[in-house]
Design an enzyme around this catalytic site. Structure first.
Site, PDB file in Angstrom:
ATOM      1  N   GLY A 285       0.823  -1.196   0.000  1.00 21.45           N
ATOM      2  CA  GLY A 285       0.000   0.000   0.000  1.00 21.45           C
ATOM      3  C   GLY A 285       0.859   1.249   0.000  1.00 21.45           C
TER       4      GLY A 285
ATOM      5  CB  VAL B 164       4.252   1.738   6.854  1.00 20.31           C
ATOM      6  CG1 VAL B 164       4.535   0.287   7.257  1.00 20.31           C
ATOM      7  CG2 VAL B 164       3.997   2.580   8.102  1.00 20.31           C
TER       8      VAL B 164
ATOM      9  CD  GLU C 298      -3.919  -1.083  -4.286  1.00 20.76           C
ATOM     10  OE1 GLU C 298      -5.121  -0.867  -4.059  1.00 20.76           O
ATOM     11  OE2 GLU C 298      -3.031  -0.999  -3.432  1.00 20.76           O
TER      12      GLU C 298
ATOM     13  CG  ASN D 247      -6.834   8.584   3.452  1.00 21.97           C
ATOM     14  OD1 ASN D 247      -7.153   9.754   3.646  1.00 21.97           O
ATOM     15  ND2 ASN D 247      -5.659   8.112   3.774  1.00 21.97           N
TER      16      ASN D 247
ATOM     17  N   GLY E  20      -7.484  -0.449  -2.201  1.00 24.45           N
ATOM     18  CA  GLY E  20      -7.364  -1.804  -2.734  1.00 24.45           C
ATOM     19  C   GLY E  20      -6.975  -2.830  -1.695  1.00 24.45           C
TER      20      GLY E  20
END
Length: 495
Positions: free
Chosen positions: A263, A267, A288, A378, A382
């Site tokens: 993602g 991090v 993604e 947010n 995905g």
């Protein structure tokens, strides 16, 4: 204006200003716009519509791939131009409007938006605003730094406005793999068996008769906010890399691992950056978003190929990519998000998915989207597409924040995005809990032992012990389950 960017001569008389194009968007319309995590989004038409909405009472439903750059979501929200927004956003102004109930928000799995449109489960798209590098001779369009839902918008929208971004070189042609699955019930297998497989065309098909306006722009994507790894993110990355090394020793993985999804955010960047000095090599990504760390790993010879739906990078990395596109173009590909995020491919390729949690509870349920159960941050993005279908589903978060006022490991999450059934590994800066093959009571003890900050471990152990005395397959004290959140709201601390 450059005719080189409009190679179909019949469209050259469609060129207009952003303000003229914005006039084509009418009150109540459903608008589909390109853009995925600040990349390849509308730079001038949507902002021009926001300016128009300040003077007129106009509201639209806006669908994109994911979040937009250049504060466009905030400008639209501040102007009162949005009635409904989907499927993802990261803008503070828009977030506040959503949480105040002034804008409706549909938080969708990113793989589903295009599917819902094709299946006619969402209102049809009246007009699409799509950023492109150029229009080819057959009327098809070459995307820029993202694909997102643009293929679907181009196919289904009644009208299309094109923003030709001249900052993106025409040599971007060829980095996209444009494939649209058939409608149900005649859908075939998507023939991708490795991240580097290209199965589609290089341009997005578009009926030239749909084009009602063309606007030229010279504005680059908003640069990604890249934060250097800190003590906590470095610790999280080390726990994950140590876990991978042990999996190799056990014979579960090889030094090439399996394709990685990470993602967006600091991090994920820290974890990926950690691979640069590891023993792993010939890595691949099926994700993604491609961030700076992706290209750092390519340059270091650690990553051989990356597949995603967008490039969300810093300005320095953006310049590095497009100044050396010849060196990178065979090492990455951008696809529609209903391909990059499709569950069947994620399961087939055996993806190792690493995503961020806001909080998780002692049984492994994860909240990725809401603060104290009610206020959206947010969106799920995905993460659900990957978590449910991954070979390994890993969620990470810091153990505490705001000093030690907030624990991110709790008796019960205040909102559930990913149930315990979809979560394999949980990681904080304190440690890692491998939950595979464990029953709920075993999972709880493993999480308490490995992931909880010392300031909260005694309280969480007490909650679990007392819940077990009461009994149940998944023991809880319902009268106390949200007491930590309530204490935070009342006192400013969960302690």
């Amino acid at each position: 204006m450059s005719n080189d960017r409009i190679r179909l001569a019949s469209l050259r008389d469609k060129v207009m200003t952003a303000e003229q194009a914005a006039e084509l968007i009418q009150d109540g319309m459903v608008v589909g716009a390109s853009g995925f995590t600040k990349a390849g989004d509308s730079k001038v038409v949507l902002p021009a519509f926001a300016e128009r909405a300040k003077k007129e009472q106009l509201k639209i439903t806006l669908m994109t791939g994911a979040s937009l750059g250049h504060d466009t979501d905030g400008k639209l929200a501040e102007a009162g131009a949005l009635s409904k927004r989907m499927p993802f956003q990261v803008d503070r102004t828009l977030r506040n409007k959503i949480n105040a109930g002034e804008v409706l928000f549909i938080d969708q799995h990113l793989s589903e938006s295009a599917e819902l449109l094709h299946n006619k489960n969402l209102p049809p798209v009246d007009i699409a605003v799509l950023e492109v590098a150029y229009i080819d001779r057959d009327g098809s369009i070459v995307p820029t730094t993202s694909v997102g839902n643009s293929v679907t918008f181009a196919a289904l929208a009644n009208q299309v406005i094109l923003e030709i971004n001249t900052t993106v070189p025409e040599e971007v042609y060829g980095i996209h793999d444009i494939y649209q699955a058939e409608n149900y019930p005649h859908r075939n297998v998507i023939p991708i068996v490795a991240p580097w497989n290209k199965i589609g065309r290089k341009t997005i098909p578009l009926d030239p008769n749909k084009v009602v306006g063309i606007v030229f722009t010279d504005i680059s994507d908003s640069p990604a906010d890249i934060a250097a790894p800190d003590v906590k993110t470095t610790a999280i990355a080390k726990h994950i890399l140590d876990f991978f090394e042990n999996e190799v020793k056990l014979g579960h993985l090889t030094d090439r691992l399996l394709p990685i999804q990470a993602g967006i955010g600091k991090v994920a960047n820290a974890v990926l950056s950690g691979f640069e000095h590891s023993n792993f090599y010939d890595l691949t990504m099926f994700s993604e978003v491609l961030q700076d760390s992706t290209f750092d790993l390519i340059d270091a010879g650690k990553l051989s190929f990356a597949s995603a739906s967008s490039l969300t990078v810093s300005k320095d990395c953006y310049d590095r990519i497009f100044n050396n596109l010849r060196n990178y173009r065979d090492k990455f590909v951008l696809r529609p998000q209903n391909i990059s995020n499709t569950p069947g491919l994620i399961r087939r390729l055996g993806i190792i998915a690493i995503n961020t949690a806001i909080e998780f509870d002692i049984y492994g349920n994860v909240n990725s989207t809401h603060i104290s159960g009610t206020k959206i941050m947010n969106g799920i993005g995905g993460s659900g597409d990957f978590a449910r279908n991954a070979y390994l589903s890993i969620f990470v978060t810091q153990a505490i924040s705001k000093g030690n006022a907030i624990s991110h490991v709790l008796p019960m999450v205040s909102h559930v995005d990913h149930t315990e059934h979809d979560v394999d590994i949980l990681v904080t800066d304190i440690g890692l809990a491998d939950l595979r093959g464990l029953a709920p009571r075993e999972r709880a003890q493993k999480i308490i032992d490995n992931c909880v900050h010392p300031d909260y471990k005694k309280s969480l152990q007490s909650y679990f012990d007392r819940a077990c005395e009461r009994g149940g397959h998944t023991p809880h004290l319902l009268e106390e389950a949200f007491s930590w959140h309530i204490r935070l709201a009342e006192t400013g601390s969960m302690l």
